[in-house]
Design a protein around this motif. Structure first.
Motif, PDB file in Angstrom:
ATOM      1  N   LEU A  45       0.854  -1.187   0.000  1.00 40.73           N
ATOM      2  CA  LEU A  45       0.000   0.000   0.000  1.00 40.73           C
ATOM      3  C   LEU A  45       0.887   1.233   0.000  1.00 40.73           C
ATOM      4  N   GLU A  47       0.904   5.266   0.304  1.00 40.43           N
ATOM      5  CA  GLU A  47       0.069   6.377   0.772  1.00 40.43           C
ATOM      6  C   GLU A  47       0.901   7.648   0.854  1.00 40.43           C
ATOM      7  N   GLU A  57      -2.777   6.835   7.544  1.00 40.72           N
ATOM      8  CA  GLU A  57      -4.017   6.152   7.169  1.00 40.72           C
ATOM      9  C   GLU A  57      -3.771   5.365   5.891  1.00 40.72           C
ATOM     10  N   VAL A  58      -4.195   4.099   5.897  1.00 39.60           N
ATOM     11  CA  VAL A  58      -4.058   3.269   4.705  1.00 39.60           C
ATOM     12  C   VAL A  58      -5.440   2.931   4.164  1.00 39.60           C
ATOM     13  N   ASN A  59      -5.507   2.767   2.879  1.00 40.73           N
ATOM     14  CA  ASN A  59      -6.762   2.467   2.204  1.00 40.73           C
ATOM     15  C   ASN A  59      -6.609   1.172   1.405  1.00 40.73           C
ATOM     16  N   PRO A  60      -6.837   0.030   2.060  1.00 39.10           N
ATOM     17  CA  PRO A  60      -6.729  -1.236   1.338  1.00 39.10           C
ATOM     18  C   PRO A  60      -7.862  -1.377   0.322  1.00 39.10           C
ATOM     19  N   GLU A  61      -7.705  -2.352  -0.562  1.00 44.13           N
ATOM     20  CA  GLU A  61      -8.743  -2.609  -1.564  1.00 44.13           C
ATOM     21  C   GLU A  61     -10.068  -2.921  -0.880  1.00 44.13           C
ATOM     22  N   ARG A  62     -11.156  -2.702  -1.603  1.00 47.37           N
ATOM     23  CA  ARG A  62     -12.489  -2.977  -1.076  1.00 47.37           C
ATOM     24  C   ARG A  62     -12.578  -4.437  -0.611  1.00 47.37           C
ATOM     25  N   CYS A  64     -10.963  -5.777   1.806  1.00 49.68           N
ATOM     26  CA  CYS A  64      -9.728  -6.223   2.457  1.00 49.68           C
ATOM     27  C   CYS A  64      -9.559  -5.511   3.790  1.00 49.68           C
TER      28      CYS A  64
END
Length: 88
Positions: A45, A47, A57-62, A64
């Motif tokens: 990831l 960011e 803040e991390v935004n993993p795949e939908r 996940c």
């Protein structure tokens, strides 16, 4: 990778009275447990972080969920996880 649609017909003869939705739900639950326990699936990831920010803040795949951070680097330089990711 095999989809749930390919697995369901293989399972149905073994559980004749079980509805298809229950089989799919059981497969999904089993897959999630498998990937959590084995940590076999990983993702990188990337960011953007403001300098001096104490939180990343991390935004993993939908669909996940981040279970554990394996490594962290800022501008290509490794950062210690000792303070940010205590081991159980």
């Amino acid at each position: 990778m095999v989809s749930y649609d390919e697995l369901v017909p293989r399972i149905m003869p073994l559980v004749l009275s079980c509805p298809r939705t229950l089989i799919v739900d059981a497969l999904q639950t089993t897959a999630v447990d498998f990937f959590k326990q084995t940590e076999i699936w990983t993702a990188v990831l990337v960011e953007n972080v403001m300098e001096g920010s104490p939180i990343i803040e991390v935004n993993p795949e939908r669909g996940c969920v981040v279970v554990r951070v394996l490594a962290l680097s800022i501008d290509g330089e490794p950062v210690s996880l000792n303070a940010t990711n205590p081991q159980p």
